[in-house]
Motif scaffolding. Structure first.
Motif, PDB file in Angstrom:
ATOM      1  N   GLY A 109      11.511 -11.426   3.768  1.00  0.00           N
ATOM      2  CA  GLY A 109      10.911 -11.213   5.086  1.00  0.00           C
ATOM      3  C   GLY A 109       9.408 -11.038   5.005  1.00  0.00           C
ATOM      4  N   CYS A 110       8.768 -11.679   4.042  1.00  0.00           N
ATOM      5  CA  CYS A 110       7.308 -11.581   3.884  1.00  0.00           C
ATOM      6  C   CYS A 110       6.684 -12.956   4.106  1.00  0.00           C
ATOM      7  CB  CYS A 110       6.955 -11.047   2.499  1.00  0.00           C
ATOM      8  SG  CYS A 110       7.398 -12.148   1.156  1.00  0.00           S
ATOM      9  N   PRO A 111       5.389 -13.017   4.359  1.00  0.00           N
ATOM     10  CA  PRO A 111       4.739 -14.326   4.531  1.00  0.00           C
ATOM     11  C   PRO A 111       4.671 -15.075   3.193  1.00  0.00           C
ATOM     12  CG  PRO A 111       3.128 -12.552   4.755  1.00  0.00           C
ATOM     13  CD  PRO A 111       4.467 -11.905   4.620  1.00  0.00           C
ATOM     14  N   GLN A 112       4.697 -16.401   3.280  1.00  0.00           N
ATOM     15  CA  GLN A 112       4.686 -17.214   2.060  1.00  0.00           C
ATOM     16  C   GLN A 112       3.401 -17.061   1.255  1.00  0.00           C
ATOM     17  OE1 GLN A 112       5.881 -21.285   2.138  1.00  0.00           O
ATOM     18  NE2 GLN A 112       7.464 -20.932   3.687  1.00  0.00           N
ATOM     19  N   ASP A 113       2.283 -16.782   1.923  1.00  0.00           N
ATOM     20  CA  ASP A 113       1.032 -16.659   1.172  1.00  0.00           C
ATOM     21  C   ASP A 113       0.954 -15.370   0.360  1.00  0.00           C
ATOM     22  OD1 ASP A 113       0.760 -15.019   3.345  1.00  0.00           O
ATOM     23  OD2 ASP A 113      -1.240 -15.711   3.913  1.00  0.00           O
ATOM     24  N   SER A 114       1.924 -14.449   0.519  1.00  0.00           N
ATOM     25  CA  SER A 114       1.944 -13.252  -0.315  1.00  0.00           C
ATOM     26  C   SER A 114       2.771 -13.464  -1.586  1.00  0.00           C
ATOM     27  CB  SER A 114       2.497 -12.055   0.470  1.00  0.00           C
ATOM     28  OG  SER A 114       3.858 -12.258   0.775  1.00  0.00           O
ATOM     29  N   ILE A 115       3.314 -14.671  -1.755  1.00  0.00           N
ATOM     30  CA  ILE A 115       4.101 -15.000  -2.938  1.00  0.00           C
ATOM     31  C   ILE A 115       3.283 -15.930  -3.832  1.00  0.00           C
ATOM     32  CG2 ILE A 115       6.209 -16.078  -3.798  1.00  0.00           C
ATOM     33  CD1 ILE A 115       7.475 -15.389  -1.097  1.00  0.00           C
ATOM     34  N   GLU A 116       3.097 -15.502  -5.079  1.00  0.00           N
ATOM     35  CA  GLU A 116       2.331 -16.295  -6.031  1.00  0.00           C
ATOM     36  C   GLU A 116       3.294 -16.854  -7.078  1.00  0.00           C
ATOM     37  OE1 GLU A 116      -1.268 -15.677  -9.252  1.00  0.00           O
ATOM     38  OE2 GLU A 116      -0.911 -14.145  -7.753  1.00  0.00           O
ATOM     39  N   MET A 117       3.322 -18.164  -7.184  1.00  0.00           N
ATOM     40  CA  MET A 117       4.198 -18.836  -8.145  1.00  0.00           C
ATOM     41  C   MET A 117       3.339 -19.272  -9.338  1.00  0.00           C
ATOM     42  SD  MET A 117       7.006 -18.883  -6.298  1.00  0.00           S
ATOM     43  CE  MET A 117       8.145 -20.117  -6.798  1.00  0.00           C
ATOM     44  N   ILE A 118       3.643 -18.755 -10.506  1.00  0.00           N
ATOM     45  CA  ILE A 118       2.908 -19.127 -11.702  1.00  0.00           C
ATOM     46  C   ILE A 118       3.765 -20.136 -12.460  1.00  0.00           C
ATOM     47  CG2 ILE A 118       1.983 -18.375 -13.899  1.00  0.00           C
ATOM     48  CD1 ILE A 118       1.911 -16.285 -10.739  1.00  0.00           C
ATOM     49  N   PHE A 135       3.287  -9.888  -3.390  1.00  0.00           N
ATOM     50  CA  PHE A 135       2.430  -8.813  -2.904  1.00  0.00           C
ATOM     51  C   PHE A 135       3.002  -8.330  -1.570  1.00  0.00           C
ATOM     52  CE2 PHE A 135      -0.145 -11.605  -5.498  1.00  0.00           C
ATOM     53  CZ  PHE A 135      -0.743 -10.723  -6.368  1.00  0.00           C
ATOM     54  N   LEU A 136       3.352  -7.054  -1.526  1.00  0.00           N
ATOM     55  CA  LEU A 136       3.958  -6.492  -0.320  1.00  0.00           C
ATOM     56  C   LEU A 136       3.032  -5.448   0.289  1.00  0.00           C
ATOM     57  CD1 LEU A 136       7.535  -5.852  -1.762  1.00  0.00           C
ATOM     58  CD2 LEU A 136       6.785  -7.815  -0.417  1.00  0.00           C
ATOM     59  N   ASP A 137       3.001  -5.405   1.620  1.00  0.00           N
ATOM     60  CA  ASP A 137       2.311  -4.293   2.248  1.00  0.00           C
ATOM     61  C   ASP A 137       3.267  -3.089   2.226  1.00  0.00           C
ATOM     62  OD1 ASP A 137       4.149  -4.997   4.151  1.00  0.00           O
ATOM     63  OD2 ASP A 137       2.718  -5.296   5.773  1.00  0.00           O
ATOM     64  N   ILE A 138       2.773  -1.930   2.509  1.00  0.00           N
ATOM     65  CA  ILE A 138       3.566  -0.704   2.367  1.00  0.00           C
ATOM     66  C   ILE A 138       4.773  -0.681   3.301  1.00  0.00           C
ATOM     67  CG2 ILE A 138       2.198   0.665   3.977  1.00  0.00           C
ATOM     68  CD1 ILE A 138       3.779   1.852   0.673  1.00  0.00           C
ATOM     69  N   GLU A 139       4.636  -1.229   4.496  1.00  0.00           N
ATOM     70  CA  GLU A 139       5.748  -1.225   5.448  1.00  0.00           C
ATOM     71  C   GLU A 139       6.915  -2.070   4.934  1.00  0.00           C
ATOM     72  OE1 GLU A 139       5.869   0.821   7.986  1.00  0.00           O
ATOM     73  OE2 GLU A 139       3.874   1.485   7.365  1.00  0.00           O
ATOM     74  N   LEU A 140       6.627  -3.234   4.395  1.00  0.00           N
ATOM     75  CA  LEU A 140       7.686  -4.088   3.872  1.00  0.00           C
ATOM     76  C   LEU A 140       8.301  -3.484   2.614  1.00  0.00           C
ATOM     77  CD1 LEU A 140       9.229  -6.664   4.345  1.00  0.00           C
ATOM     78  CD2 LEU A 140       7.494  -7.886   3.038  1.00  0.00           C
ATOM     79  N   ALA A 141       7.479  -2.844   1.789  1.00  0.00           N
ATOM     80  CA  ALA A 141       7.997  -2.188   0.592  1.00  0.00           C
ATOM     81  C   ALA A 141       8.957  -1.071   0.968  1.00  0.00           C
ATOM     82  CB  ALA A 141       6.850  -1.657  -0.254  1.00  0.00           C
ATOM     83  N   LYS A 142       8.614  -0.292   2.013  1.00  0.00           N
ATOM     84  CA  LYS A 142       9.508   0.783   2.479  1.00  0.00           C
ATOM     85  C   LYS A 142      10.804   0.195   3.022  1.00  0.00           C
ATOM     86  CE  LYS A 142       6.079   4.182   3.994  1.00  0.00           C
ATOM     87  NZ  LYS A 142       5.563   4.861   5.185  1.00  0.00           N
ATOM     88  N   ILE A 144      12.262  -2.679   2.205  1.00  0.00           N
ATOM     89  CA  ILE A 144      13.071  -3.176   1.102  1.00  0.00           C
ATOM     90  C   ILE A 144      13.700  -2.017   0.327  1.00  0.00           C
ATOM     91  CG2 ILE A 144      13.000  -4.428  -1.107  1.00  0.00           C
ATOM     92  CD1 ILE A 144      10.898  -6.247   0.162  1.00  0.00           C
ATOM     93  N   GLY A 145      12.914  -0.963   0.095  1.00  0.00           N
ATOM     94  CA  GLY A 145      13.404   0.198  -0.661  1.00  0.00           C
ATOM     95  C   GLY A 145      14.209   1.165   0.176  1.00  0.00           C
ATOM     96  N   LYS A 146      14.380   0.887   1.439  1.00  0.00           N
ATOM     97  CA  LYS A 146      15.106   1.747   2.379  1.00  0.00           C
ATOM     98  C   LYS A 146      14.560   3.177   2.311  1.00  0.00           C
ATOM     99  CE  LYS A 146      19.282  -0.948   2.456  1.00  0.00           C
ATOM    100  NZ  LYS A 146      19.575  -1.853   1.426  1.00  0.00           N
ATOM    101  N   TYR A 147      13.247   3.270   2.347  1.00  0.00           N
ATOM    102  CA  TYR A 147      12.558   4.550   2.266  1.00  0.00           C
ATOM    103  C   TYR A 147      11.937   4.806   3.618  1.00  0.00           C
ATOM    104  CZ  TYR A 147       9.725   8.229   0.172  1.00  0.00           C
ATOM    105  OH  TYR A 147       9.165   9.437  -0.150  1.00  0.00           O
ATOM    106  N   SER A 148      12.245   5.961   4.224  1.00  0.00           N
ATOM    107  CA  SER A 148      11.778   6.209   5.589  1.00  0.00           C
ATOM    108  C   SER A 148      10.688   7.264   5.668  1.00  0.00           C
ATOM    109  CB  SER A 148      12.957   6.645   6.468  1.00  0.00           C
ATOM    110  OG  SER A 148      13.537   7.818   5.955  1.00  0.00           O
ATOM    111  N   LYS A 149      10.431   8.032   4.603  1.00  0.00           N
ATOM    112  CA  LYS A 149       9.398   9.067   4.658  1.00  0.00           C
ATOM    113  C   LYS A 149       8.007   8.448   4.535  1.00  0.00           C
ATOM    114  CE  LYS A 149      12.350  12.560   2.636  1.00  0.00           C
ATOM    115  NZ  LYS A 149      12.590  13.417   1.507  1.00  0.00           N
ATOM    116  N   ASN A 150       7.018   9.164   5.047  1.00  0.00           N
ATOM    117  CA  ASN A 150       5.627   8.703   4.934  1.00  0.00           C
ATOM    118  C   ASN A 150       5.115   8.915   3.517  1.00  0.00           C
ATOM    119  OD1 ASN A 150       5.420   7.883   7.548  1.00  0.00           O
ATOM    120  ND2 ASN A 150       4.587   9.820   8.282  1.00  0.00           N
ATOM    121  N   ILE A 151       4.437   7.943   3.032  1.00  0.00           N
ATOM    122  CA  ILE A 151       3.843   8.051   1.694  1.00  0.00           C
ATOM    123  C   ILE A 151       2.344   8.080   1.837  1.00  0.00           C
ATOM    124  CG2 ILE A 151       3.528   6.899  -0.505  1.00  0.00           C
ATOM    125  CD1 ILE A 151       6.279   5.810  -0.292  1.00  0.00           C
TER     126      ILE A 151
END
Length: 151
Positions: A109-118, A135-142, A144-151
């Motif tokens: 569920g992230c934009p394609q330009d945040s994926i780097e293929m080497i 490369f994930l922003d913090i909201e998408l990382a939360k 994916i990790g099913k984390y709901s608290k503020n970091i």
């Protein structure tokens, strides 16, 4: 002159060229005769040559310098057809890499330009993906990790 090296030329082995004209230049006691040759070069001598042909030392020097320049020339760049052939060989693999990037982007569920293929071309001339960096922003990382608290 700086950078100019006088080359000694064997006039007996130099090519014989037809003398088109002879021009006298200089003052009394310091006269030079300029022999204009059929090749376009000018031979400068202290006396006018009575012969119809004389040796052209500049042709020999030019030939030697031409050999040096040929040795220094760079490899010819590839033609347009060669470049297109090169890219045609890898176009299918590049499509596969793009499809892999699109699949990862839609799954995460992230934009394609945040994926780097080497990827790299192997010894068998096949393009292979070595690893993927996302490369994930913090909201998408939360999310994916099913984390709901503020970091």
């Amino acid at each position: 002159m700086k950078g100019f090296k006088i080359v000694s030329v064997n006039k007996k082995s130099a090519p014989q060229k037809i003398v088109l004209s002879i021009e006298r230049q200089g003052a009394w006691g310091d006269v030079s005769y300029y022999h204009r040759l059929e090749c376009g070069h000018i031979e400068v001598r202290k006396r006018a040559s009575p012969k119809p042909k004389i040796a052209c030392t500049w042709c020999v020097v030019g030939e030697e310098k031409g050999k040096e320049l040929k040795a220094l020339t760079l490899i010819q760049p590839p033609t347009v057809e060669e470049v297109w052939d090169f890219y045609d060989d890898f176009s299918n693999e590049e499509v596969d890499v793009a499809q892999l990037r699109a699949g990862i982007a839609s799954t995460i569920g992230c934009p394609q330009d945040s994926i780097e293929m080497i990827s790299e071309v192997g010894e068998d001339n096949v393009l292979r993906v070595n690893y993927v960096r996302i490369f994930l922003d913090i909201e998408l990382a939360k999310k994916i990790g099913k984390y709901s608290k503020n970091i």
